[in-house]
Design an enzyme around this catalytic site. Sequence first.
Site, mmCIF file in Angstrom:
data_model
loop_
_atom_site.group_PDB
_atom_site.id
_atom_site.type_symbol
_atom_site.label_atom_id
_atom_site.label_comp_id
_atom_site.label_asym_id
_atom_site.label_seq_id
_atom_site.Cartn_x
_atom_site.Cartn_y
_atom_site.Cartn_z
ATOM 1 N N ARG A 28 -1.283 6.347 4.902
ATOM 2 C CA ARG A 28 -2.111 6.718 3.750
ATOM 3 C C ARG A 28 -2.294 8.238 3.639
ATOM 4 N NH1 ARG A 28 -4.784 2.666 1.406
ATOM 5 N NH2 ARG A 28 -6.364 4.107 0.633
ATOM 6 N N GLN A 83 0.827 -1.206 0.000
ATOM 7 C CA GLN A 83 0.000 0.000 0.000
ATOM 8 C C GLN A 83 0.861 1.256 0.000
ATOM 9 O OE1 GLN A 83 -2.818 -0.154 3.191
ATOM 10 N NE2 GLN A 83 -3.978 -1.828 2.307
ATOM 11 N N ASP A 84 1.525 1.525 1.113
ATOM 12 C CA ASP A 84 2.411 2.677 1.227
ATOM 13 C C ASP A 84 3.510 2.344 2.229
ATOM 14 O OD1 ASP A 84 0.801 2.628 3.421
ATOM 15 O OD2 ASP A 84 0.247 4.731 3.401
ATOM 16 N N PRO A 85 4.560 3.150 2.314
ATOM 17 C CA PRO A 85 5.669 2.832 3.217
ATOM 18 C C PRO A 85 5.233 2.829 4.684
ATOM 19 C CG PRO A 85 6.316 4.486 1.591
ATOM 20 C CD PRO A 85 4.829 4.337 1.491
#
Length: 362
Positions: free
Chosen positions: A276, A204-206
């Site tokens: 997010r 998804q994201d870091p």
Amino acid sequence: MANDERVATGEDRAWGRLGVAELRIDAASVAPNDPTEDREVVLPIPGPAVSPIPRLTQPPRSSPPRPDAPSDLPRAQREPTKRSPATAGPTEDPNFADKIFKQAAPARKKPRFMPPPKLICGGVTDVTAELPAPSWDRVAEEFGIPDSWKNILAPLVETQRFAKTLQSYNGAKKSGNVLPSQDQIFAWARYCAPHEVKVIIVGQDPYPTEGDAHGLAFSVPVGRRVPPSLRRVFAALKDCYGDGFPTPSSGSLIAWAKQGVLLLNRHLTVERGLPRSHVSMGWDKLTFGVIKTLANDNPRMAVMLWGYDAKTFVPKLPSKHLRLEYSHPSTSTRRPFDCRHFIEANKFLEEGGLQAVVWRLP
């Protein structure tokens, strides 16, 4: 009483209660030459007196005569009725129509002009003005992208869309809370060339924790504590291979990346402590273009999509590739992460004549 007297019936008694009784006399008891001969005579007999209920009445109120009330005098002798200018008729006031319309028409509000829409990314405002497209050489130098990815990334970077992404990123970077550091955002492209990619794992994201994010999805640098989601991935590998997968000493997945496993997050940056937070910055347009180009160019790949976000991000793949879906390994999901994607991916690669991935980590 005489024999001709009739006994009062129930109806007669009812009439008696109302104050009137009847006595019916036979025609034979009536004297001759009597005008009541040959017909039944009904005589009222007074019953118990019932006094009527008095009705209260009030005298009519006397109100003062209205000045505009109709008069009994002839029309010629009546006094003319005085009207205010607001109620005067059209024949009495030449400006009657203008006054009525001015009173009835609502006051018009001044038009409010809204500012142009703005794009907010991680607390940074990005105006929608046209920006010049950045050059590939400048972007590759600033982010440390190897030249082997130029054919794929240059068409995606040299666009006004990516120029807005860079503008948003540069604005957010001023706060000093953007993760990972700029030199690690494209770390996923440094360990294998595009034609060497045979497995893609989409994140998804870091990680939003300082020191954990280093440009590879699900991976953390050596010496950092293994995150809960990565521990569940290791547990799934343990179920697949048993003793063939000993517990790793760190959470670094660089050994996978060097074998052609592309660990690519959908969004390449995040604000510290806010997961997010950069989903609207536009990184996903670039990463989607990377996956799409690899899916068209590479002959055989296994793509692992964990969680709803990853499944919707890559809706379709050519039939020559293997699509593997499962729930996200996050501890917030109730479903256990017991997928066997690693065995299925290696089997698919070996069937196509490609070398299997060694999932064991140091």
